[in-house]
Motif scaffolding. Structure first.
Motif, PDB file in Angstrom:
ATOM      1  N   LEU A 126       2.796   1.010   2.817  1.00 16.26           N
ATOM      2  CA  LEU A 126       2.710   1.588   1.486  1.00 16.26           C
ATOM      3  C   LEU A 126       1.598   2.628   1.354  1.00 16.26           C
ATOM      4  CD1 LEU A 126       3.996   1.453  -1.333  1.00 16.26           C
ATOM      5  CD2 LEU A 126       2.347  -0.350  -1.902  1.00 16.26           C
ATOM      6  N   ALA A 127       0.458   2.410   1.988  1.00 13.93           N
ATOM      7  CA  ALA A 127      -0.624   3.391   1.870  1.00 13.93           C
ATOM      8  C   ALA A 127      -0.200   4.739   2.439  1.00 13.93           C
ATOM      9  CB  ALA A 127      -1.875   2.883   2.585  1.00 13.93           C
ATOM     10  N   GLU A 128       0.573   4.718   3.524  1.00 13.13           N
ATOM     11  CA  GLU A 128       1.061   6.000   4.044  1.00 13.13           C
ATOM     12  C   GLU A 128       2.026   6.635   3.059  1.00 13.13           C
ATOM     13  OE1 GLU A 128       3.326   8.396   7.555  1.00 13.13           O
ATOM     14  OE2 GLU A 128       3.823   6.302   7.219  1.00 13.13           O
ATOM     15  N   THR A 129       2.840   5.832   2.373  1.00  4.71           N
ATOM     16  CA  THR A 129       3.748   6.381   1.372  1.00  4.71           C
ATOM     17  C   THR A 129       2.960   7.120   0.296  1.00  4.71           C
ATOM     18  OG1 THR A 129       5.074   4.365   1.707  1.00  4.71           O
ATOM     19  CG2 THR A 129       5.766   5.875  -0.010  1.00  4.71           C
ATOM     20  N   LEU A 131      -3.453  14.407  -6.052  1.00  2.00           N
ATOM     21  CA  LEU A 131      -4.801  13.835  -5.985  1.00  2.00           C
ATOM     22  C   LEU A 131      -4.811  12.400  -6.492  1.00  2.00           C
ATOM     23  CD1 LEU A 131      -7.804  14.380  -5.358  1.00  2.00           C
ATOM     24  CD2 LEU A 131      -8.038  15.188  -7.717  1.00  2.00           C
ATOM     25  N   ASP A 132      -4.066  12.127  -7.534  1.00  4.89           N
ATOM     26  CA  ASP A 132      -3.976  10.747  -8.034  1.00  4.89           C
ATOM     27  C   ASP A 132      -3.423   9.810  -6.965  1.00  4.89           C
ATOM     28  OD1 ASP A 132      -4.972  11.428 -10.514  1.00  4.89           O
ATOM     29  OD2 ASP A 132      -3.004  11.581 -11.480  1.00  4.89           O
ATOM     30  N   ARG A 133      -2.385  10.258  -6.248  1.00  9.24           N
ATOM     31  CA  ARG A 133      -1.795   9.413  -5.211  1.00  9.24           C
ATOM     32  C   ARG A 133      -2.808   9.160  -4.096  1.00  9.24           C
ATOM     33  NH1 ARG A 133       1.037   9.477  -8.926  1.00  9.24           N
ATOM     34  NH2 ARG A 133       3.313   9.791  -9.043  1.00  9.24           N
ATOM     35  N   LEU A 134      -3.502  10.193  -3.672  1.00  7.37           N
ATOM     36  CA  LEU A 134      -4.492  10.025  -2.605  1.00  7.37           C
ATOM     37  C   LEU A 134      -5.622   9.114  -3.050  1.00  7.37           C
ATOM     38  CD1 LEU A 134      -5.820  12.494  -0.063  1.00  7.37           C
ATOM     39  CD2 LEU A 134      -7.497  11.533  -1.635  1.00  7.37           C
ATOM     40  N   ASN A 135      -6.049   9.233  -4.292  1.00  8.63           N
ATOM     41  CA  ASN A 135      -7.176   8.427  -4.760  1.00  8.63           C
ATOM     42  C   ASN A 135      -6.826   6.951  -4.917  1.00  8.63           C
ATOM     43  OD1 ASN A 135      -9.297  10.268  -4.729  1.00  8.63           O
ATOM     44  ND2 ASN A 135      -8.720  11.132  -6.724  1.00  8.63           N
ATOM     45  N   GLU A 136      -5.546   6.632  -5.012  1.00  6.93           N
ATOM     46  CA  GLU A 136      -5.156   5.224  -4.962  1.00  6.93           C
ATOM     47  C   GLU A 136      -5.541   4.621  -3.611  1.00  6.93           C
ATOM     48  OE1 GLU A 136      -3.810   3.091  -7.194  1.00  6.93           O
ATOM     49  OE2 GLU A 136      -4.119   4.650  -8.711  1.00  6.93           O
ATOM     50  N   VAL A 137      -5.387   5.389  -2.553  1.00  7.07           N
ATOM     51  CA  VAL A 137      -5.756   4.918  -1.209  1.00  7.07           C
ATOM     52  C   VAL A 137      -7.270   4.786  -1.107  1.00  7.07           C
ATOM     53  CG1 VAL A 137      -5.633   5.463   1.261  1.00  7.07           C
ATOM     54  CG2 VAL A 137      -3.678   5.954  -0.231  1.00  7.07           C
ATOM     55  N   ARG A 138      -7.988   5.755  -1.637  1.00  3.04           N
ATOM     56  CA  ARG A 138      -9.451   5.699  -1.584  1.00  3.04           C
ATOM     57  C   ARG A 138      -9.994   4.570  -2.452  1.00  3.04           C
ATOM     58  NH1 ARG A 138     -12.217   9.407   0.845  1.00  3.04           N
ATOM     59  NH2 ARG A 138     -14.005   9.266  -0.574  1.00  3.04           N
ATOM     60  N   ASN A 139      -9.345   4.313  -3.559  1.00  7.16           N
ATOM     61  CA  ASN A 139      -9.798   3.232  -4.429  1.00  7.16           C
ATOM     62  C   ASN A 139      -9.733   1.891  -3.716  1.00  7.16           C
ATOM     63  OD1 ASN A 139     -10.452   2.049  -7.141  1.00  7.16           O
ATOM     64  ND2 ASN A 139      -8.418   1.158  -6.871  1.00  7.16           N
ATOM     65  N   ARG A 140      -8.642   1.643  -2.985  1.00 10.97           N
ATOM     66  CA  ARG A 140      -8.546   0.388  -2.233  1.00 10.97           C
ATOM     67  C   ARG A 140      -9.638   0.308  -1.170  1.00 10.97           C
ATOM     68  NH1 ARG A 140      -4.382  -2.036   0.959  1.00 10.97           N
ATOM     69  NH2 ARG A 140      -3.932  -0.071   1.985  1.00 10.97           N
ATOM     70  N   ALA A 141      -9.999   1.448  -0.599  1.00  9.27           N
ATOM     71  CA  ALA A 141     -11.029   1.461   0.442  1.00  9.27           C
ATOM     72  C   ALA A 141     -12.433   1.283  -0.121  1.00  9.27           C
ATOM     73  CB  ALA A 141     -10.950   2.776   1.225  1.00  9.27           C
ATOM     74  N   ASP A 190      -7.702  14.361   6.813  1.00 10.68           N
ATOM     75  CA  ASP A 190      -8.870  13.501   7.008  1.00 10.68           C
ATOM     76  C   ASP A 190      -8.613  12.103   6.455  1.00 10.68           C
ATOM     77  OD1 ASP A 190     -10.163  15.627   8.166  1.00 10.68           O
ATOM     78  OD2 ASP A 190     -11.504  16.015   6.469  1.00 10.68           O
ATOM     79  N   GLU A 191      -8.001  12.040   5.274  1.00  9.18           N
ATOM     80  CA  GLU A 191      -7.733  10.736   4.679  1.00  9.18           C
ATOM     81  C   GLU A 191      -6.713   9.956   5.500  1.00  9.18           C
ATOM     82  OE1 GLU A 191      -8.949   7.939   2.216  1.00  9.18           O
ATOM     83  OE2 GLU A 191      -9.661  10.011   2.024  1.00  9.18           O
ATOM     84  N   ARG A 192      -5.718  10.654   6.032  1.00 10.91           N
ATOM     85  CA  ARG A 192      -4.766   9.992   6.924  1.00 10.91           C
ATOM     86  C   ARG A 192      -5.484   9.483   8.173  1.00 10.91           C
ATOM     87  NH1 ARG A 192       0.734  10.526   6.008  1.00 10.91           N
ATOM     88  NH2 ARG A 192       1.117  10.077   8.211  1.00 10.91           N
ATOM     89  N   GLY A 193      -6.472  10.221   8.653  1.00 12.65           N
ATOM     90  CA  GLY A 193      -7.243   9.759   9.802  1.00 12.65           C
ATOM     91  C   GLY A 193      -7.996   8.483   9.512  1.00 12.65           C
ATOM     92  N   ARG A 194      -8.624   8.404   8.350  1.00 11.05           N
ATOM     93  CA  ARG A 194      -9.363   7.201   7.976  1.00 11.05           C
ATOM     94  C   ARG A 194      -8.438   6.006   7.795  1.00 11.05           C
ATOM     95  NH1 ARG A 194     -12.833  11.217   5.320  1.00 11.05           N
ATOM     96  NH2 ARG A 194     -11.233  11.626   3.745  1.00 11.05           N
ATOM     97  N   GLU A 195      -7.348   6.224   7.120  1.00 11.83           N
ATOM     98  CA  GLU A 195      -6.450   5.138   6.747  1.00 11.83           C
ATOM     99  C   GLU A 195      -5.584   4.670   7.911  1.00 11.83           C
ATOM    100  OE1 GLU A 195      -4.594   2.270   4.376  1.00 11.83           O
ATOM    101  OE2 GLU A 195      -6.329   3.521   3.846  1.00 11.83           O
ATOM    102  N   LEU A 196      -5.138   5.595   8.755  1.00 14.46           N
ATOM    103  CA  LEU A 196      -4.085   5.303   9.728  1.00 14.46           C
ATOM    104  C   LEU A 196      -4.566   5.367  11.174  1.00 14.46           C
ATOM    105  CD1 LEU A 196      -1.350   7.510   8.001  1.00 14.46           C
ATOM    106  CD2 LEU A 196      -1.613   5.029   7.787  1.00 14.46           C
ATOM    107  N   LEU A 197      -5.868   5.253  11.397  1.00 16.86           N
ATOM    108  CA  LEU A 197      -6.402   5.375  12.755  1.00 16.86           C
ATOM    109  C   LEU A 197      -5.707   4.388  13.699  1.00 16.86           C
ATOM    110  CD1 LEU A 197      -9.023   6.939  14.072  1.00 16.86           C
ATOM    111  CD2 LEU A 197      -9.708   4.573  14.448  1.00 16.86           C
TER     112      LEU A 197
END
Length: 542
Positions: free
Chosen positions: A423-426, A444-454, A471-478
């Motif tokens: 789901l985070a990749e979605t 930006l709202d969609r991306l910040n949902e991922v950052r909020n969980r982090a 960069d955010e995909r790198g952090r989330e999906l390493l």
């Protein structure tokens, strides 16, 4: 008996006959016409389609992640052509991996679709057809991203072919979308239970439209459709699990998994390292080799995170601890096996970028027995000597129940499921799609949902662009098998790989005819076996 053949030129493999497959499924020597037209036989054929994904995702990762900004080789060398581009040619090691395995999956799918019309009919057949079309589309999507246009095969072959055409990438994308749209109408709704469902198809449609949106032949609504399909998957579902919980061994069927390739101890049996998931074996250094006698996983010392990858994380980002084994105990697997870590002895500690001299002094006062790896010394460029435990370890794929050879040097096979989409990749697909369609605020709202969980601060509108998304995909999906495709899709492969991977220079991408080595070459064996001499190699390799 009918032969189902595909020339090695197409997939670098040959399925010589139906009873080769049946030998494993049915010991009565029943022919395909007799077995596949039964409910039992057709179900076995559909299951074989799912099993074919293990060959794609469970084995060599080079075509998925090597030669990018996030990973480089440590002490062991990756296939040089794929990791550095200087020796990339049609005969390079590993170039044929997806070509071979994806065409094998396609032929398996075509066989199931053929027998779907002949088998005993019941109300599950349309659903199974949809599932198989998703699997075929997955194989073609990997092929077209990797090699460009390839041959389109949409039916089983009753005799070997020795001459074939190359379809345009534009037509292959259209075929993929057609398969997926038909699958969407047929597969079941509801939570993921190991079978393809509507959210899995919608996620794939979002990614296919997003990828095509960057191509010269893109449809005008590709970004919009990608955003719409991604939002349909999200459906208001928040990212409610912690990052640590998301990757806890045994929790692979959690609510955020959209689709995964299923593995289990029972299904991989005693087949050494041929049937399991090898993902845990990469992204880290040796952890003692055979001497650990089951106390640590085997790691290849390859695809180690680059300094750039580590620099992506900021203080407070839960993905730092959730991704990396920052504290290694005397017995590595005690991290998973012991609930209370407070009494365990720390053998190695890998400091984050934000650790100060005072932080180091305080940590060492509390853990005087630990080997302290300062930031800047535990990536392949910073380490003076690449030895056991030198580079930081990606832990998120570790399997404390690795069954072959215990957990030591021979325990290279994991029975954990391989997560293909989650789901985070979605959310991040939606972020990129909305940026592409010109609605950066929603993206930006969609991306910040991922950052909020982090647990990190929201990204600012002024910073929100394609590089920030990468960069955010790198952090989330390493460590997940997306990175080469992400960089290729966005046109950032040459720029970011040469900027952040110390083994890659911009000139490494220079190919023939003034072309850049972005697409991978069609494998030489496929070219040689094709009697259609007008079949063109990709321009950079001619």
């Amino acid at each position: 008996m009918k032969k189902i053949l595909i020339l090695m030129a197409l997939g670098l493999f040959t399925i010589t006959s139906c009873d080769d497959f049946l030998e494993e499924q049915n010991k009565s020597n029943v022919t395909a016409e007799e077995f596949y037209v039964t409910e039992e036989g057709f179900n076995a054929l559909v299951n074989a389609n799912y099993a074919s994904l293990r060959e794609i995702y469970g084995q060599d990762p080079w075509l998925f992640v090597a030669g990018t900004d996030l990973y480089r080789e440590g002490r062991d060398q990756a296939p040089t052509g794929l990791s550095q581009y200087t020796q990339l040619n049609p005969s390079s090691e590993g170039v044929d991996f997806l070509y071979s395995n994806c065409f094998k999956t396609i032929q398996q799918a075509n066989t199931a679709l053929h027998y779907a019309e002949l088998t005993e009919q019941n109300n599950m057949i349309p659903q199974y057809v949809g599932e198989v079309k998703y699997i075929r589309a997955t194989a073609y999507f990997l092929l077209v991203q990797t090699y460009g246009g390839v041959s389109k095969i949409d039916a089983i072959l009753e005799e070997a072919i020795t001459e074939y055409e190359r379809e345009s990438a534009e037509n292959i994308y259209a075929f993929i979308i057609q398969d997926l749209e038909q699958a969407l109408a047929a597969v079941k709704d509801g939570a993921f239970d190991g079978r393809v469902n509507k959210k899995a198809v919608q996620h794939m449609l979002a990614k296919v439209h997003l990828t095509r949106a960057y191509e010269s032949f893109a449809a005008g609504d590709d970004f919009a459709k990608a955003a719409s399909y991604a939002d349909a998957v999200i459906g208001g579902q928040p990212l409610s699990l912690s990052f640590e919980e998301l990757w806890t061994p045994g929790n692979e069927m959690n609510s955020e998994v959209v689709f995964s390739v299923q593995f289990s101890s029972g299904s991989i049996g005693t087949a050494d390292n041929r049937l399991g998931n090898q993902q845990q074996g990469f992204f880290g250094p040796y952890l003692g080799g055979s001497d650990v006698a089951g106390d640590a996983p085997w790691k290849s010392y390859n695809l180690c995170p680059t300094r750039f990858a580590l620099d992506l994380y900021e203080q407070g980002d839960e993905r730092w601890e959730g991704t990396f084994m920052t504290e290694v105990y005397d017995r590595y697997y005690d991290y998973f096996d012991v609930d209370d870590h407070s009494e365990l002895t720390v053998a190695h500690f890998y400091a984050p970028s934000w650790f100060t001299a005072e932080d180091e002094a305080a940590y060492m006062a509390e853990h005087p027995e630990a080997s302290y790896h300062a930031y800047g010394t535990h990536d392949p460029d910073g380490a003076e000597i690449l030895s056991d435990y030198t580079t930081i370890i990606v832990k998120k794929f570790d399997d404390p129940e690795s069954r072959f050879g215990g957990r030591g040097d021979n325990g290279r096979v994991s029975a954990r499921d391989f997560v293909v989409s989650r789901l985070a990749e979605t959310y991040l697909i939606a972020a990129e799609a909305y940026l592409g369609v010109g609605n950066a605020a929603v993206g930006l709202d969609r991306l910040n949902e991922v950052r909020n969980r982090a647990g990190v601060a929201p990204a600012a509108a002024a910073a929100f662009d394609i590089d920030y998304i990468l960069d955010e995909r790198g952090r989330e999906l390493l460590g997940e098998y997306h990175r080469w495709f992400d960089l290729k899709r966005t046109g950032k492969l040459l720029e970011r790989a040469s900027a952040y991977n110390s083994l890659i220079e911009p000139s490494n991408f220079d190919g023939s005819n003034g072309e850049k080595k972005i697409l991978r070459p069609i494998p030489q064996q496929a070219i040689d076996l094709n009697q259609n001499k007008g079949f063109q190699q990709n321009p950079a390799y001619q």
